[in-house]
Enzyme design. Structure first.
Site, short mmCIF file in Angstrom:
data_model
loop_
_atom_site.label_atom_id
_atom_site.label_comp_id
_atom_site.label_asym_id
_atom_site.label_seq_id
_atom_site.Cartn_x
_atom_site.Cartn_y
_atom_site.Cartn_z
N ARG A 36 0.96 -1.02 -0.12
CA ARG A 36 -0.13 0.02 0.06
C ARG A 36 0.93 1.53 0.51
O ARG A 36 0.18 2.28 -0.29
CB ARG A 36 -1.05 -0.18 1.18
CG ARG A 36 -2.34 -1.01 1.10
CD ARG A 36 -3.02 -0.87 2.57
NE ARG A 36 -4.37 -1.41 1.21
CZ ARG A 36 -5.36 -1.93 2.68
NH1 ARG A 36 -5.18 -1.42 4.20
NH2 ARG A 36 -7.01 -2.71 2.19
N LYS A 193 -17.60 -18.94 3.41
CA LYS A 193 -19.43 -18.46 4.03
C LYS A 193 -19.39 -17.38 2.79
O LYS A 193 -18.87 -17.01 1.38
CB LYS A 193 -19.00 -18.14 4.62
CG LYS A 193 -18.70 -18.74 6.19
CD LYS A 193 -19.06 -18.02 7.73
CE LYS A 193 -18.79 -18.57 8.73
NZ LYS A 193 -19.12 -18.18 10.23
N GLY A 350 -7.74 -9.50 0.58
CA GLY A 350 -7.47 -9.69 1.41
C GLY A 350 -6.87 -10.84 1.51
O GLY A 350 -5.59 -11.01 0.69
N GLY A 373 -12.37 -4.84 1.66
CA GLY A 373 -14.07 -4.52 2.10
C GLY A 373 -14.07 -3.71 0.67
O GLY A 373 -15.15 -3.80 0.93
C1 3PG Z 1 -7.85 -2.16 4.99
O1 3PG Z 1 -7.43 -2.29 5.51
O2 3PG Z 1 -9.30 -2.75 4.41
C2 3PG Z 1 -8.64 -0.38 5.38
O3 3PG Z 1 -7.35 0.62 5.21
C3 3PG Z 1 -10.13 -0.31 6.13
O4 3PG Z 1 -10.00 -0.18 6.81
P1 3PG Z 1 -11.03 -0.67 8.19
O5 3PG Z 1 -12.38 -1.64 7.98
O6 3PG Z 1 -10.69 -0.39 9.29
O7 3PG Z 1 -12.42 1.08 7.84
MG MG Z 2 -11.77 -3.52 6.24
#
Ligand code: 3PG
Ligand code: MG
Length: 393
Positions: A36, A193, A350, A373
């Site tokens: 990142r 899931k 991830g 996310g």
């Molecule tokens: C992540 O690591 O997916 C982003 O930085 C968002 O983090 P968060 O899910 O804590 O909002």
């Molecule tokens: Mg996250």
């Protein structure tokens, strides 16, 4: 595109509030995956080259609105300075006096925005204060764009705003994968899931030509068709939902691809004794841990014909060998086709990136998202608040 980029802004002599996502994994004070950080370097260098001063806003971890020393961004200063090739000035509590006194080519990092409860509340007071620290807002944090926070959304509406280079790259990759893809389009969706990916599956069946379902999720679909899954991870209570998704896919002309054969074992552990069985033959005392070789052949044949691939989630229990075999083989196939220029491949999430790295395939994919996310929400067809705020400008 509906949003501006750094090319549309006059940055000379300007302070550019730049929202980045440097929420990187660390161990013993060292960054263990700097992806990142590396991916925001072009934005920082472009701002400097155009005569601007980047003032970085970022979160780290989830401190829940109060200062948590272990989540201070101060610890990232050495890694950032090294990546940018220039000194980074860290400011714990930003004030106008301090910021306005800095040289016009300073690179500034402000302390974790989530140390204030006003950040996640998207409090207009915080957004308003942030907006007075700079002249232009640049959002380069696609991976935090699913959060409507003061530094990702609120402030963007108060200043001339644009997308940074990484944001641009993420959005254009996702657009070419799902909004305006070359067909046929294949989605590979795996993971444990179904319950976490219901909206995603529902959206994808209307957009893609083939939907390959793998991992524990596939078991829920197999069970919903009345097939035995033994002791496998399976959400039996979602059988109706799985059948609804299959019906929706059928009416949308989307081919759902479930594993054609299965690798089963009696224990969930690396090196566990295993066998390959037909889809209708999972023994009662066994669990499904991977897709088999026939399944991989079928996926490869689909990829051979495809023009676009979007991938989220592993096909099996990729974290324990040999149950990473299907994920690795399908990833290698996608990488080979991408390298040959036959396939546009985009992956995110991830676990997905870890799985593709494990398969040595990530480098040859067309695009690997930095988002977890946010990538999922985008695949669900949701509008990301951080992106929407840029479009409004
Ligand atoms: C992540 O690591 O997916 C982003 O930085 C968002 O983090 P968060 O899910 O804590 O909002
Ligand atoms: Mg996250």
């Amino acid at each position: 595109m509906a949003w501006k980029t750094l090319d549309d802004m006059d940055l000379n002599g300007k302070r550019v509030l730049t929202r980045v996502d440097i929420n990187v994994p660390m161990e013993d004070g060292k960054v263990t995956d700097a992806t990142r950080i590396e991916r925001i370097v072009p934005t920082i260098k472009d701002i400097l080259a155009k005569g601007g001063s980047p003032i970085l806003l970022a979160h780290f971890g989830r401190p829940k609105g109060k200062p948590v020393p272990e989540m201070s961004l101060g610890q990232l200063v050495p890694a950032l300075s090294e990546a940018f090739g220039t000194e980074v000035t860290f400011i714990e509590r930003p004030s106008h006096d301090e910021i306005f006194a800095l040289p016009s080519d300073a690179v500034v990092l402000i302390e974790n925005t989530r140390f204030s409860p006003m950040e996640e509340a998207n409090d207009p007071q915080m957004a308003g204060f942030l907006s007075t620290l700079g002249d232009i807002y640049c959002n380069d944090a696609f991976s935090a764009a699913h959060r409507a926070h003061a530094s990702t959304e609120g402030v963007a509406r108060l200043m001339p705003a644009c997308a940074g280079r990484l944001m641009q790259a993420e959005l254009s990759a996702l657009e070419s994968a799902l909004s305006k893809p070359e067909r046929p389009v294949v989605a590979v969706v795996g993971g444990a899931k179904v319950s976490t990916k219901l909206e995603l599956l529902g959206n994808l069946v209307e957009k893609v030509d083939h939907l390959v379902i793998g991992g524990g999720m596939a078991n829920t679909f197999l069970a919903a068709q009345g097939l035995p899954v033994g002791k496998s991870l399976c959400e039996h209570d979602l059988a109706d939902t799985a059948r609804e998704i299959m019906a929706k896919a059928e009416s949308a002309g989307c081919d759902i691809v479930l594993p054609a054969d299965l690798v089963v074992a009696r224990e969930f552990k690396a090196g566990a004794e295993n066998e390959t069985v037909a889809t209708n033959a999972c023994p009662d005392d066994a669990m499904i841990l991977d897709a088999g070789p026939v399944a991989v052949e079928r996926i490869s044949a689909i990829l051979d014909q495809a023009k676009t691939l979007i991938w989220n989630g592993p096909l099996g229990a990729f974290e324990i060998e040999p149950f990473n075999a299907a994920t690795n083989a399908a990833a290698a196939k996608a990488a080979e086709l991408s390298k040959a220029g036959q396939l546009i491949s985009v992956a995110g999430g991830g676990d997905t990136v870890a799985a593709l790295n494990g398969a040595n395939a990530a480098d040859d994919f067309t695009y690997i998202s930095t988002a977890g996310g946010a990538f999922l929400e985008w695949m669900e067809g949701k509008t990301l608040p951080g992106v929407a705020a840029l479009e409004a400008d």
